[in-house]
Scaffold this motif. Structure first.
Motif, PDB file in Angstrom:
ATOM      1  N   GLU A 138      25.818  15.935  24.031  1.00  0.00           N
ATOM      2  CA  GLU A 138      24.922  14.847  23.676  1.00  0.00           C
ATOM      3  C   GLU A 138      25.223  13.631  24.549  1.00  0.00           C
ATOM      4  O   GLU A 138      26.354  13.455  24.986  1.00  0.00           O
ATOM      5  N   PRO A 139      24.188  12.770  24.808  1.00  0.00           N
ATOM      6  CA  PRO A 139      24.415  11.574  25.632  1.00  0.00           C
ATOM      7  C   PRO A 139      25.457  10.658  24.993  1.00  0.00           C
ATOM      8  O   PRO A 139      25.682  10.684  23.784  1.00  0.00           O
ATOM      9  N   PRO A 140      26.095   9.791  25.801  1.00  0.00           N
ATOM     10  CA  PRO A 140      27.128   8.890  25.248  1.00  0.00           C
ATOM     11  C   PRO A 140      26.512   7.800  24.362  1.00  0.00           C
ATOM     12  O   PRO A 140      25.327   7.460  24.483  1.00  0.00           O
ATOM     13  N   ARG A 141      27.319   7.287  23.488  1.00  0.00           N
ATOM     14  CA  ARG A 141      26.849   6.199  22.633  1.00  0.00           C
ATOM     15  C   ARG A 141      26.596   4.930  23.474  1.00  0.00           C
ATOM     16  O   ARG A 141      25.641   4.206  23.218  1.00  0.00           O
ATOM     17  N   ASP A 142      27.464   4.640  24.424  1.00  0.00           N
ATOM     18  CA  ASP A 142      27.343   3.439  25.265  1.00  0.00           C
ATOM     19  C   ASP A 142      26.909   3.872  26.663  1.00  0.00           C
ATOM     20  O   ASP A 142      27.634   4.580  27.364  1.00  0.00           O
ATOM     21  N   ASP A 143      25.664   3.460  27.070  1.00  0.00           N
ATOM     22  CA  ASP A 143      25.167   3.825  28.399  1.00  0.00           C
ATOM     23  C   ASP A 143      25.533   2.802  29.465  1.00  0.00           C
ATOM     24  O   ASP A 143      25.054   2.882  30.603  1.00  0.00           O
ATOM     25  N   GLY A 144      26.361   1.786  29.140  1.00  0.00           N
ATOM     26  CA  GLY A 144      26.749   0.777  30.123  1.00  0.00           C
ATOM     27  C   GLY A 144      25.655  -0.225  30.420  1.00  0.00           C
ATOM     28  O   GLY A 144      25.679  -0.881  31.467  1.00  0.00           O
ATOM     29  N   VAL A 181      25.860  -4.859  33.874  1.00  0.00           N
ATOM     30  CA  VAL A 181      26.088  -3.453  33.571  1.00  0.00           C
ATOM     31  C   VAL A 181      27.549  -3.112  33.807  1.00  0.00           C
ATOM     32  O   VAL A 181      28.285  -3.851  34.468  1.00  0.00           O
ATOM     33  N   GLU A 182      27.964  -1.946  33.215  1.00  0.00           N
ATOM     34  CA  GLU A 182      29.305  -1.406  33.435  1.00  0.00           C
ATOM     35  C   GLU A 182      29.262   0.100  33.310  1.00  0.00           C
ATOM     36  O   GLU A 182      28.195   0.693  33.051  1.00  0.00           O
ATOM     37  N   LYS A 183      30.394   0.767  33.487  1.00  0.00           N
ATOM     38  CA  LYS A 183      30.442   2.217  33.426  1.00  0.00           C
ATOM     39  C   LYS A 183      30.130   2.696  32.017  1.00  0.00           C
ATOM     40  O   LYS A 183      30.479   2.035  31.028  1.00  0.00           O
ATOM     41  N   PRO A 184      29.486   3.896  31.872  1.00  0.00           N
ATOM     42  CA  PRO A 184      29.123   4.375  30.527  1.00  0.00           C
ATOM     43  C   PRO A 184      30.323   4.972  29.802  1.00  0.00           C
ATOM     44  O   PRO A 184      31.398   5.176  30.371  1.00  0.00           O
ATOM     45  N   GLY A 185      30.105   5.305  28.539  1.00  0.00           N
ATOM     46  CA  GLY A 185      31.115   5.995  27.759  1.00  0.00           C
ATOM     47  C   GLY A 185      31.038   7.492  27.973  1.00  0.00           C
ATOM     48  O   GLY A 185      30.147   8.000  28.669  1.00  0.00           O
ATOM     49  N   PRO A 186      31.951   8.293  27.391  1.00  0.00           N
ATOM     50  CA  PRO A 186      31.952   9.750  27.599  1.00  0.00           C
ATOM     51  C   PRO A 186      30.835  10.420  26.780  1.00  0.00           C
ATOM     52  O   PRO A 186      30.375   9.888  25.780  1.00  0.00           O
ATOM     53  N   THR A 240      22.327   8.260  34.934  1.00  0.00           N
ATOM     54  CA  THR A 240      21.735   8.944  36.088  1.00  0.00           C
ATOM     55  C   THR A 240      22.142  10.404  36.194  1.00  0.00           C
ATOM     56  O   THR A 240      21.535  11.148  36.966  1.00  0.00           O
ATOM     57  N   GLY A 241      23.149  10.885  35.439  1.00  0.00           N
ATOM     58  CA  GLY A 241      23.529  12.287  35.511  1.00  0.00           C
ATOM     59  C   GLY A 241      24.895  12.521  34.888  1.00  0.00           C
ATOM     60  O   GLY A 241      25.529  11.605  34.331  1.00  0.00           O
ATOM     61  N   TYR A 242      25.335  13.784  35.016  1.00  0.00           N
ATOM     62  CA  TYR A 242      26.614  14.196  34.447  1.00  0.00           C
ATOM     63  C   TYR A 242      27.369  15.029  35.478  1.00  0.00           C
ATOM     64  O   TYR A 242      26.765  15.716  36.318  1.00  0.00           O
ATOM     65  N   THR A 243      28.702  14.979  35.394  1.00  0.00           N
ATOM     66  CA  THR A 243      29.572  15.786  36.246  1.00  0.00           C
ATOM     67  C   THR A 243      30.352  16.741  35.376  1.00  0.00           C
ATOM     68  O   THR A 243      31.019  16.300  34.419  1.00  0.00           O
ATOM     69  N   ILE A 244      30.257  18.055  35.668  1.00  0.00           N
ATOM     70  CA  ILE A 244      30.889  19.093  34.850  1.00  0.00           C
ATOM     71  C   ILE A 244      32.007  19.714  35.670  1.00  0.00           C
ATOM     72  O   ILE A 244      31.827  20.040  36.850  1.00  0.00           O
ATOM     73  N   GLN A 245      33.201  19.899  35.029  1.00  0.00           N
ATOM     74  CA  GLN A 245      34.356  20.510  35.674  1.00  0.00           C
ATOM     75  C   GLN A 245      34.913  21.620  34.807  1.00  0.00           C
ATOM     76  O   GLN A 245      34.748  21.602  33.579  1.00  0.00           O
ATOM     77  N   LYS A 246      35.555  22.595  35.462  1.00  0.00           N
ATOM     78  CA  LYS A 246      36.183  23.715  34.748  1.00  0.00           C
ATOM     79  C   LYS A 246      37.615  23.869  35.223  1.00  0.00           C
ATOM     80  O   LYS A 246      37.969  23.413  36.323  1.00  0.00           O
ATOM     81  N   TYR A 277      31.794  14.320  32.495  1.00  0.00           N
ATOM     82  CA  TYR A 277      31.735  12.883  32.691  1.00  0.00           C
ATOM     83  C   TYR A 277      30.270  12.452  32.680  1.00  0.00           C
ATOM     84  O   TYR A 277      29.402  13.152  33.223  1.00  0.00           O
ATOM     85  N   SER A 278      29.994  11.288  32.122  1.00  0.00           N
ATOM     86  CA  SER A 278      28.666  10.677  32.261  1.00  0.00           C
ATOM     87  C   SER A 278      28.684   9.702  33.443  1.00  0.00           C
ATOM     88  O   SER A 278      29.725   9.177  33.812  1.00  0.00           O
ATOM     89  N   GLU A 279      27.479   9.439  34.000  1.00  0.00           N
ATOM     90  CA  GLU A 279      27.392   8.663  35.232  1.00  0.00           C
ATOM     91  C   GLU A 279      26.168   7.757  35.197  1.00  0.00           C
ATOM     92  O   GLU A 279      25.096   8.138  34.736  1.00  0.00           O
TER      93      GLU A 279
END
Length: 1124
Positions: free
Chosen positions: A927-933, A903-908, A938-944, A980-982
């Motif tokens: 929408e979910p990323p094309r590449d899930d790693g 496995v590896e880190k997912p895409g955006p 497991t979740g998303y991180t939202i920033q403003k 960010y996807s996680e």
């Protein structure tokens, strides 16, 4: 009037209340202890140890958690004693000069292995010294004043003799009209009154039990006083270890208000040790490198309001760096037990046989980190094990005391002397310090001009000049303190010479008494003086010639000489040496004839030291020592030997025997396993003790291990046998070097060693065995001490391989537990899988991936007799899949499947958008990323981010859904968002950013007139004069206010301080600090700080005095430098 408080205080005589004897306590502390400020108070607890297996441990606690053991010192002292008859331990806690801060709840806890008991009590501190008994006595008198007046008047008139008539007390007994007074709640009155008013109120309202009153007031709920200056007060107490840093923090209402920090009522000035900081509403006091002096009460004062706390400084445990040595002495010798601890000034408790002693016989000495227990003159009562305790260590040493034994090295010889001659009695004893007395016929001899007594080293002499007939008798020497006496006889020789006018041939009259062991042999101790007086007769006077062998002795001066007197010839040897041993001849001649006599002078001495002292074998606490006899026995037979030992690195030798040991082999006992020792030996003959031998090579008492355990057969073939076993239960200080495997045929007694070098593993394959033979096996463990007892197989083993269906069916893959589920690895990591298996004959191993053979260029496979290894140096996503392992023997097989996922880190995330905006909120979707790693998201991180500041803030973490609502937005502002996807590898490296947008609502602020905040710079806290020690860093501080922000200029002696690395200038919210690194005497002077803005300027000045270090400070600095 309210009713008096019930009297629940202890009796006035001060005796402790009777407590119920439960648990381990025989006597508990009283429930309530009253103390007076400035006076001492003692609390006692007793524990019965008759049912305990070991010594109980007592802890004194204040509150719930504060251990008073770390506070022991001048203010709080602890004492422990033990009664052997009743087996009761008595524990005392004494508080010296009680202060109000000592009031509160206390607890004493006693523990002993699996048993525990505790007792709580409360200490009340009274600030007023008013006597409670005085109040009780006079309060009662006031309540019954009428009866007292009547009795006094009546009794007085009877004494005056005027008791006729009647006394009329009716006027006194008439009731006077009482004024109605409103009812008063005494308890509300007491709650609001100052403690100094308690006695006045109690006396006024008739409360006689002041103790009960104080107890009830204490239990009443007191409403907390609202603080207008503090939002958050200091904690009730803080605890910190000595040398560490502690921060006291509180929060005030006004962020601009100034606070004052106090320590025990004294204001604290800013320094390198005390750092005061102001950050908004938070005020902090930082104490660096705490010491015991920092254990105090602290206050933060704001105007008339304040909040307080108490800081407790704990001392670190003191360890013992140098252990105590054992002593073996004789009665009367001085003993010094010495230890060394980790810190100077540490408290060390000494005890003997676990009991603390306070006898004046023992002296205690402190020298820096060294602590010494001194016993001036040891006695048999001092025998025992001596202990030294600190709060972080313990050591012990054994003291053995033997009775004195005095040995006579040279006895007194009988003397026969003539009139006017000199008589000398001489003896030698083994102890130089022994004194004694001389007696003649049972009467003590007193010194005079003619009689002299001397004591030089081990020699005692009685010299009588000008001998007279009355000097003849029995002379005795008695040493002081010993039941021993040495006796000899003085014979007076009276010579009468008649003149015969005729010639006589010369004659030698040789005295064969004294040192002569035979008629012509004289024994002399090396170093002693030999004086041989030979009487010669003959007419005319003969000529005397002394010869050593064939060489005449003619000298009259020197070490070996001849002295001649009338009718007497003296042969003298001063300080006899071994070379003086020879045959000596005296020849006298005159015209009438000649006479000769031959003497053999034998020189005896202490023997040479023994040679070749060495250790031949060791045990757990023993060692066998052998040595060779001395090359020269000193001319006297060797009586035996004395042995001494010491620990390597120590300078103190311990005697192992006081009686001479006749053999040249000795077994030393009672040693400590794992400690290096050295030995030396002394030889003893009738003359004395030899010099010590050369020290033996260091040796260590070490015992072999116990035998290996659970010896069993693992496998057998036609020529080999595989054995396995477990390590010995007891290994000891010698460690374990390995194992030796031995075997022999059944019926034989000769064992054959299978391995030449010790085997370190707990298994071994014995090869080259004959087929069909029954073989016995045994295994021994070896270390530096030798071989352990063997572990032997209970039955012989037949060497023959069993081949059949049952063995082939035993094939099995032992798949590890972690490989029975999905095996996850990150991209780039190493994959190394070891899978053990078993089976006979050796199975065929086949690997495949997803049903296809594995490419050896991509995946490495290594297979042995017992396992197979799959290895990938750097994992990639394409290495994911199901790997099949097949184990095959003939037509039977066993399978195992391993699923590997890389496995590896997912895409955006994709297509981030704002779906709705209302009020202070915005709704986002994506929408979910094309590449899930290659694993689950497991979740998303939202920033403003606000477009004004462009600073990003996290709104949500681990958001499971592909949408969210962002709140707390500011109307009228523009914002940007990114997501960010996680997965299990972490956040995606890329993110999706939404361009800025406006909330659509415009906030119209109310117009207001901006206040002019400009002001001239002004220092709110000036610089303070300081005096520091050269070489220790320091700091000076002040505070300033002003707007616009003023420019700060530091100056020394009116010269601006530039970018000098010696100085560090700081500005924290207007608090200005100048740090001076390791100042010298040249850095002293006037320092000033100037604040300048466009409205004006202000300046403060202080004086810095740098003084040189004294010797004590220099030594302390060197020690701190070495520690650093």
């Amino acid at each position: 009037m309210p009713e008096p408080v019930p009297a629940d205080a202890p009796p006035e005589d001060g005796e402790p209340q009777t407590t119920e004897l439960t648990g381990l306590f025989v006597e508990r502390p009283p429930d309530h202890v009253d103390a007076v400020t400035g006076k001492d108070v003692t609390v006692i607890a007793k524990v019965d140890s008759s049912t305990l297996a070991r010594k109980p441990t007592m802890k004194w606690l204040k509150g719930k958690w504060l251990d008073l053991g770390s506070k022991a010192g001048k203010h709080v002292q602890f004492k422990e004693s033990y009664d052997r008859d009743t087996k009761i331990y008595t524990y005392e806690m004494k508080i010296i000069k009680v202060v109000p801060g000592d009031a509160g709840g206390y607890r004493c806890e006693v523990t002993a292995k699996d048993k525990c008991d505790s007792s709580t009590f409360e200490v009340s501190v009274e600030g007023d010294t008013f006597s409670i008994q005085y109040v009780r006595r006079y309060a009662c008198s006031w309540l019954q004043c009428t009866v007292c007046i009547m009795f006094i008047c009546f009794h007085t008139h009877r004494d005056a003799g005027e008791d006729e008539g009647e006394l009329d007390f009716s006027a006194l007994l008439k009731k006077k009209p009482e004024k109605e007074e409103p009812e008063v709640d005494v308890w509300e009155l007491l709650k609001n009154a100052h403690p100094s008013e308690y006695e006045k109120i109690a006396f006024k309202y008739g409360i006689t039990d002041l103790r009960g009153m104080l107890k009830r007031l204490k239990k009443m709920k007191v409403e907390p006083k609202y603080s207008e200056a503090f939002l958050k007060r200091l904690d009730s107490c803080y605890s910190v270890e000595k040398g560490k840093r502690i921060v006291l923090k509180c929060e005030v209402v006004d962020p601009d208000i100034q606070v004052t920090w106090m320590k025990n009522g004294q204001e604290i000035k800013p320094s390198a040790k005390y750092v005061m900081e102001s950050n908004g509403n938070i005020r902090t006091l930082t104490i660096n490198k705490t010491t015991l002096a920092d254990d105090a009460a602290y206050e933060c004062v704001v105007g008339e309001d304040k909040c307080d706390t108490e800081v407790y400084v704990k001392e670190p445990p003191v360890t013992i760096t140098k252990l105590m040595d054992d002593y073996h002495v004789v009665v009367g010798e001085r003993v010094e037990f010495e230890i060394e601890v980790s810190e100077e000034g540490a408290h060390v408790m000494w005890s003997v046989n676990i009991l603390t002693f306070y006898s004046t016989k023992y002296r205690f000495k402190k020298d820096g980190r060294k602590h010494i227990l001194i016993i001036q003159e040891a006695t048999l009562d001092d025998i025992g094990m001596y202990h030294a305790w600190t709060n972080g260590g313990h050591t012990k040493g054994e003291l053995e005391v033997e009775e004195k034994q005095l040995e006579v090295l040279q006895d007194i010889a009988d003397l026969t002397v003539k009139a006017t001659e000199q008589a000398v009695f001489k003896c030698e004893v083994s102890d130089e310090k022994v004194t004694g007395k001389w007696f003649k016929d049972g009467v003590e001899v007193k010194p005079s001009e003619r009689i002299k007594m001397t004591h030089t080293g081990r020699f005692h002499r009685l010299v009588i000049d000008d001998v007279k007939p009355e000097d003849a008798g029995d002379y005795t020497f008695i040493p002081d303190g010993y039941a021993l006496s040495l006796s000899a006889k003085l014979n007076f020789l009276e010579i009468k010479i008649d003149y015969v006018p005729k010639q006589e041939p010369p004659k030698i009259h040789l005295d064969t008494t004294g040192n002569m062991v035979s008629q012509n042999t004289i024994i002399v101790v090396a170093g002693n003086k030999l004086r041989l007086d030979v009487e010669i007769t003959g007419e005319p006077a003969p000529t005397v010639v002394w010869s050593k062998g064939d060489t005449p002795i003619t000298g009259t001066e020197g070490r070996v000489r001849v002295e001649a007197k009338k009718d007497l010839s003296s042969f003298i040897i001063e300080g006899a040496e071994r070379e003086d041993e020879a045959n000596y001849t005296i020849c006298v001649t005159n015209p009438v004839g000649e006479d000769k006599a031959m003497l053999f002078v034998k020189i005896v001495d202490v023997p040479d030291p023994p040679e070749h002292v060495k250790c031949t074998s060791v045990g757990e606490d023993t060692a066998t020592i052998i040595w060779d006899v001395p090359k020269f026995d000193g001319g006297a037979p060797i009586k035996g030997y004395l042995m001494e030992r010491k620990k390597k690195g120590s300078s103190r030798w311990t005697k192992l025997n006081f009686d001479v040991y006749p053999s040249t082999t000795y077994e030393a006992k009672r040693m400590i396993e794992g400690v290096l020792y050295e030995m030396r030996v002394f030889a003893v003959n009738s003359i004395g003790l030899s010099q010590p031998s050369l020290t033996s090579k260091p040796f260590m008492p070490i015992a072999p291990t116990s035998e290996p355990t659970r010896l069993s057969v693992n496998d057998v073939t036609d020529s080999t046998c595989s054995l396995k076993w477990l390590a010995p239960e007891k290994i000891g200080a010698g460690g374990l070097d390995g194992y030796i495997i031995e075997y022999c045929k059944e019926g034989d007694t000769e064992w054959v060693q299978a391995n030449q070098e010790p085997c370190e593993r707990q298994g071994y394959v014995v090869r080259g065995l004959p087929v069909g033979e029954k073989i016995n096996f045994r295994v021994v463990a070896v270390n530096i001490a030798g071989r352990s007892p063997p572990a032997i197989m209970t039955q012989p083993v037949t060497i023959r391989e069993i081949v059949g269906e049952s063995v082939r069916l035993n094939q099995r893959i032992r798949l590890p537990r972690e490989l029975r589920t999905k095996y996850l690895k990150r991209v780039g990591e190493k994959i190394n899988l070891t899978i053990p298996f078993q089976g006979k004959p050796r199975p065929v191993v086949t690997w495949s991936k997803d049903g296809k053979p594995i490419d050896p260029k991509v995946v490495n496979i290594r297979t042995s007799n017992i396992d197979t290894i799959l290895f990938i140096r750097s994992a990639e996503r394409e290495h994911s899949g199901k790997y099949d392992l097949v184990l095959q023997i003939e037509n039977m097989e066993d399978r195992a499947t391993i699923e590997i996922r890389v496995v590896e880190k997912p895409g955006p995330p994709l297509n981030l958008r704002v779906t709705d905006v209302w009020g202070f909120n915005a709704a986002l979707e994506w929408e979910p990323p094309r590449d899930d790693g290659n694993c689950e998201i497991t979740g998303y991180t939202i920033q403003k981010a606000d477009m004004k500041t462009k600073e990003w803030f996290t709104v949500y973490e681990h958001n499971r859904r592909p949408n969210c609502t962002v709140s707390d937005l500011i109307m009228g502002n523009e914002f940007m968002f990114r997501v960010y996807s996680e997965n299990i590898c972490g956040l995606s490296e890329d993110f999706f950013t939404l361009p800025h947008f406006s909330t659509g609502l415009v906030h119209k602020p109310i117009p207001y007139k901006e206040k002019d905040m400009c002001c001239v710079p002004k220092f709110t806290q000036p610089l303070v004069d300081r005096s520091v020690v050269a070489g220790y860093s320091t700091a000076i501080s002040c505070s300033v206010k002003g707007y616009p922000k003023p420019k700060i200029i530091w100056m020394k002696n009116k010269m601006i301080i530039g970018e000098d690395p010696k100085y560090l200038m700081q500005n924290n919210q207007g608090v200005l600090t100048l740090n001076i690194r390791k100042p010298s005497t040249f850095d002293g002077g006037k320092y000033s700080c100037m604040a300048v803005n466009e409205l004006g300027q202000d300046e403060v000045v202080c004086k810095l005095d740098v003084r040189g270090m004294n010797k004590g400070e220099q030594r302390s600095q060197r020690v701190m430098g070495r520690k650093a």
